[in-house]
Motif scaffolding. Structure first.
Motif, PDB file in Angstrom:
ATOM      1  N   GLN A  38       0.835  -1.307  -0.042  1.00  0.00           N
ATOM      2  CA  GLN A  38       0.113   0.124  -0.109  1.00  0.00           C
ATOM      3  C   GLN A  38       0.930   1.183   0.024  1.00  0.00           C
ATOM      4  O   GLN A  38       1.677   1.528   0.938  1.00  0.00           O
ATOM      5  CB  GLN A  38      -0.753  -0.117   1.207  1.00  0.00           C
ATOM      6  CG  GLN A  38      -1.989   1.122   1.235  1.00  0.00           C
ATOM      7  CD  GLN A  38      -2.984   0.948   2.120  1.00  0.00           C
ATOM      8  OE1 GLN A  38      -2.693   0.050   3.021  1.00  0.00           O
ATOM      9  NE2 GLN A  38      -4.174   1.472   1.920  1.00  0.00           N
ATOM     10  N   LYS A  42      -3.102   5.392  -1.951  1.00  0.00           N
ATOM     11  CA  LYS A  42      -3.585   4.390  -2.740  1.00  0.00           C
ATOM     12  C   LYS A  42      -4.173   3.205  -1.877  1.00  0.00           C
ATOM     13  O   LYS A  42      -4.044   2.915  -0.823  1.00  0.00           O
ATOM     14  CB  LYS A  42      -2.492   4.039  -3.451  1.00  0.00           C
ATOM     15  CG  LYS A  42      -2.121   4.989  -4.522  1.00  0.00           C
ATOM     16  CD  LYS A  42      -1.026   4.479  -5.706  1.00  0.00           C
ATOM     17  CE  LYS A  42      -0.252   5.103  -6.462  1.00  0.00           C
ATOM     18  NZ  LYS A  42       0.359   4.820  -7.555  1.00  0.00           N
ATOM     19  N   GLU A  43      -4.818   2.412  -2.745  1.00  0.00           N
ATOM     20  CA  GLU A  43      -5.425   1.295  -2.010  1.00  0.00           C
ATOM     21  C   GLU A  43      -4.429   0.149  -2.002  1.00  0.00           C
ATOM     22  O   GLU A  43      -3.362  -0.116  -2.628  1.00  0.00           O
ATOM     23  CB  GLU A  43      -6.608   0.884  -2.761  1.00  0.00           C
ATOM     24  CG  GLU A  43      -7.914   1.584  -2.657  1.00  0.00           C
ATOM     25  CD  GLU A  43      -9.181   0.934  -3.434  1.00  0.00           C
ATOM     26  OE1 GLU A  43     -10.118   1.827  -3.159  1.00  0.00           O
ATOM     27  OE2 GLU A  43      -9.039   0.003  -3.908  1.00  0.00           O
ATOM     28  N   ARG A  44      -4.765  -0.806  -0.945  1.00  0.00           N
ATOM     29  CA  ARG A  44      -3.740  -1.953  -1.025  1.00  0.00           C
ATOM     30  C   ARG A  44      -3.915  -2.839  -2.065  1.00  0.00           C
ATOM     31  O   ARG A  44      -4.915  -3.060  -2.555  1.00  0.00           O
ATOM     32  CB  ARG A  44      -4.224  -2.860   0.390  1.00  0.00           C
ATOM     33  CG  ARG A  44      -3.226  -3.762   0.846  1.00  0.00           C
ATOM     34  CD  ARG A  44      -3.364  -4.321   2.184  1.00  0.00           C
ATOM     35  NE  ARG A  44      -3.257  -3.293   3.274  1.00  0.00           N
ATOM     36  CZ  ARG A  44      -3.303  -3.581   4.591  1.00  0.00           C
ATOM     37  NH1 ARG A  44      -3.726  -4.642   5.023  1.00  0.00           N
ATOM     38  NH2 ARG A  44      -3.273  -2.555   5.413  1.00  0.00           N
ATOM     39  N   GLU A  45      -2.720  -3.220  -2.630  1.00  0.00           N
ATOM     40  CA  GLU A  45      -2.786  -4.017  -3.752  1.00  0.00           C
ATOM     41  C   GLU A  45      -2.041  -5.552  -3.709  1.00  0.00           C
ATOM     42  O   GLU A  45      -1.056  -5.316  -2.988  1.00  0.00           O
ATOM     43  CB  GLU A  45      -2.286  -3.254  -5.121  1.00  0.00           C
ATOM     44  CG  GLU A  45      -0.541  -2.829  -5.117  1.00  0.00           C
ATOM     45  CD  GLU A  45      -0.580  -2.506  -6.367  1.00  0.00           C
ATOM     46  OE1 GLU A  45      -1.087  -2.191  -7.169  1.00  0.00           O
ATOM     47  OE2 GLU A  45       0.817  -2.031  -6.265  1.00  0.00           O
ATOM     48  N   PRO A 109      -7.531  -8.595  -1.022  1.00  0.00           N
ATOM     49  CA  PRO A 109      -7.102  -8.387   0.286  1.00  0.00           C
ATOM     50  C   PRO A 109      -8.425  -8.893   1.328  1.00  0.00           C
ATOM     51  O   PRO A 109      -7.946  -9.687   2.450  1.00  0.00           O
ATOM     52  CB  PRO A 109      -7.229  -7.038   0.682  1.00  0.00           C
ATOM     53  CG  PRO A 109      -6.745  -6.389  -0.605  1.00  0.00           C
ATOM     54  CD  PRO A 109      -7.271  -7.161  -1.786  1.00  0.00           C
ATOM     55  N   SER A 110      -9.654  -9.017   0.902  1.00  0.00           N
ATOM     56  CA  SER A 110     -10.603  -9.466   1.779  1.00  0.00           C
ATOM     57  C   SER A 110     -10.710 -10.875   1.931  1.00  0.00           C
ATOM     58  O   SER A 110     -11.353 -11.615   2.618  1.00  0.00           O
ATOM     59  CB  SER A 110     -12.023  -8.854   1.274  1.00  0.00           C
ATOM     60  OG  SER A 110     -12.076  -9.492  -0.063  1.00  0.00           O
ATOM     61  N   TRP A 115      -3.050 -10.921   9.097  1.00  0.00           N
ATOM     62  CA  TRP A 115      -2.186  -9.817   8.529  1.00  0.00           C
ATOM     63  C   TRP A 115      -0.916  -9.586   9.394  1.00  0.00           C
ATOM     64  O   TRP A 115      -1.005  -9.549  10.583  1.00  0.00           O
ATOM     65  CB  TRP A 115      -2.886  -8.641   8.244  1.00  0.00           C
ATOM     66  CG  TRP A 115      -4.104  -8.647   7.142  1.00  0.00           C
ATOM     67  CD1 TRP A 115      -5.126  -9.088   7.201  1.00  0.00           C
ATOM     68  CD2 TRP A 115      -3.685  -8.317   5.720  1.00  0.00           C
ATOM     69  NE1 TRP A 115      -5.831  -9.253   5.906  1.00  0.00           N
ATOM     70  CE2 TRP A 115      -4.980  -8.736   5.108  1.00  0.00           C
ATOM     71  CE3 TRP A 115      -2.603  -7.860   5.112  1.00  0.00           C
ATOM     72  CZ2 TRP A 115      -5.090  -8.450   3.826  1.00  0.00           C
ATOM     73  CZ3 TRP A 115      -2.576  -7.836   3.800  1.00  0.00           C
ATOM     74  CH2 TRP A 115      -3.867  -7.925   2.993  1.00  0.00           C
TER      75      TRP A 115
END
Length: 125
Positions: A38, A42-45, A109-110, A115
């Motif tokens: 991340q 920005k969004e986590r990718e 990610p979901s 984590w």
């Protein structure tokens, strides 16, 4: 389940780093383990993932050919070898674990239940 990520740091463009994710708390033989990143704003990718038992690997197109994910069963550790780093690779990198996952969702990610705390990778130009 605990995931401990390490290995981040500052590196020049074109350099290399190896991230580690030490897993503890249960048996991970049926898990998929992933690396996400991340960047600020920005969004986590998704970056890469590996099925612990089979060793099957998956990569984002942006890192394919430069990054390699692997696991050491004896050490319960997953690695992300990052070569030919670019400034756009700068981000906080997270490792994640999923006990039940299918190939079509492992980039989300979901899909991951556990984590690590994240490790910062900074690539200077």
């Amino acid at each position: 389940v605990q995931l401990q990520a390490s290995g981040g740091g500052l590196v020049q463009a074109g350099g290399s780093l190896r991230l580690s994710c030490a897993a503890s708390g249960r048996t991970f033989s049926n898990y998929a383990m992933g690396w996400f990143r991340q960047a600020p704003g920005k969004e986590r990718e998704f970056v890469a993932a590996v099925r612990w038992s089979a060793g099957t690997t998956y990569y984002a197109d942006s890192v394919k050919g430069r990054f390699t994910i692997s696991r050491d069963n004896a050490k319960n550790t997953v690695y992300l070898q990052m070569n030919s780093l670019k400034p756009e690779d700068t981000a906080v990198y997270y490792c994640a674990g999923a006990p039940r996952i299918i190939a079509t969702t492992l980039r989300l990610p979901s899909s991951y239940d556990y984590w690590g705390q994240g490790t910062l990778v900074t690539v200077s130009s």
